[in-house]
Design a protein around this motif. Sequence first.
Motif, short mmCIF file in Angstrom:
data_model
loop_
_atom_site.label_atom_id
_atom_site.label_comp_id
_atom_site.label_asym_id
_atom_site.label_seq_id
_atom_site.Cartn_x
_atom_site.Cartn_y
_atom_site.Cartn_z
N PHE A 24 0.83 -1.20 0.00
CA PHE A 24 0.00 0.00 0.00
C PHE A 24 0.87 1.26 0.00
CE2 PHE A 24 -2.89 3.14 1.96
CZ PHE A 24 -3.96 3.03 1.09
N ALA A 25 1.87 1.30 0.87
CA ALA A 25 2.75 2.46 0.94
C ALA A 25 3.52 2.65 -0.37
CB ALA A 25 3.72 2.32 2.11
N ALA A 26 4.05 1.57 -0.91
CA ALA A 26 4.81 1.68 -2.17
C ALA A 26 3.93 2.16 -3.31
CB ALA A 26 5.46 0.35 -2.51
N ARG A 27 2.70 1.70 -3.36
CA ARG A 27 1.79 2.19 -4.40
C ARG A 27 1.57 3.70 -4.25
NH1 ARG A 27 -0.87 -3.05 -3.99
NH2 ARG A 27 -0.47 -4.11 -5.95
N SER A 28 1.47 4.16 -3.02
CA SER A 28 1.31 5.60 -2.83
C SER A 28 2.57 6.34 -3.26
CB SER A 28 0.94 5.92 -1.37
OG SER A 28 2.06 5.90 -0.50
N VAL A 44 14.41 5.68 -7.63
CA VAL A 44 14.09 5.23 -6.28
C VAL A 44 15.24 4.40 -5.74
CG1 VAL A 44 12.51 3.81 -4.90
CG2 VAL A 44 11.61 5.24 -6.76
N PHE A 45 15.59 4.67 -4.49
CA PHE A 45 16.61 3.93 -3.76
C PHE A 45 15.99 3.51 -2.44
CE2 PHE A 45 18.55 6.95 -6.54
CZ PHE A 45 19.58 6.23 -7.14
N GLY A 62 9.43 -1.42 -9.42
CA GLY A 62 9.67 -1.72 -10.83
C GLY A 62 10.89 -1.01 -11.39
N GLU A 63 10.72 -0.44 -12.58
CA GLU A 63 11.82 0.19 -13.30
C GLU A 63 12.37 1.43 -12.60
OE1 GLU A 63 9.36 3.12 -16.31
OE2 GLU A 63 9.62 1.03 -16.87
N SER A 68 19.02 -1.01 -4.04
CA SER A 68 18.42 -1.24 -2.73
C SER A 68 19.40 -2.02 -1.87
CB SER A 68 17.10 -1.99 -2.85
OG SER A 68 17.33 -3.32 -3.31
N LEU A 69 19.21 -1.89 -0.57
CA LEU A 69 20.01 -2.62 0.40
C LEU A 69 19.09 -2.96 1.57
CD1 LEU A 69 22.80 -3.61 1.39
CD2 LEU A 69 23.15 -1.31 2.34
#
Length: 132
Positions: A24-28, A44-45, A62-63, A68-69
């Motif tokens: 939900f948060a990522a979609r926002s 995005v990182f 996605g793209e 990320s870590l």
Amino acid sequence: GLSATASLNEHAGVERTSVFVIQFAARSHVRLLVEPNADAGVDVFVHTWNPEAAALVDAQYGEHLKLSLHQPTEMTKSLDKAFSHALSIGRGALLIRHWEQTARGGAPYDLVLAVRYDFVVGAPLRFERLQT
């Protein structure tokens, strides 16, 4: 509107509530931060203290996800959440710096916005409004 569905079979080891919150948060983030600023280009990182959720978190962006870590927590009960949050922001900044040096030929980003991966954005934000 925003919605999220959990597929627990795909994300073993991640609690049901966490799957929902992450999705939900990522979609926002994508719909209300990344997409409204697509003309400027948004990368995005992600840094988390949740290696069990790495694949789930990364898949949400996605793209747009460049690096990320996901590390096991380095915190002990004697260290507070503010310290953990600050350390995570610092790790994210190192990811950004690495990307700037390797993929952008040393060109720094004009703007960096740090949010928790479980923070839900409530309205679109145009980054051009943040610059002076």
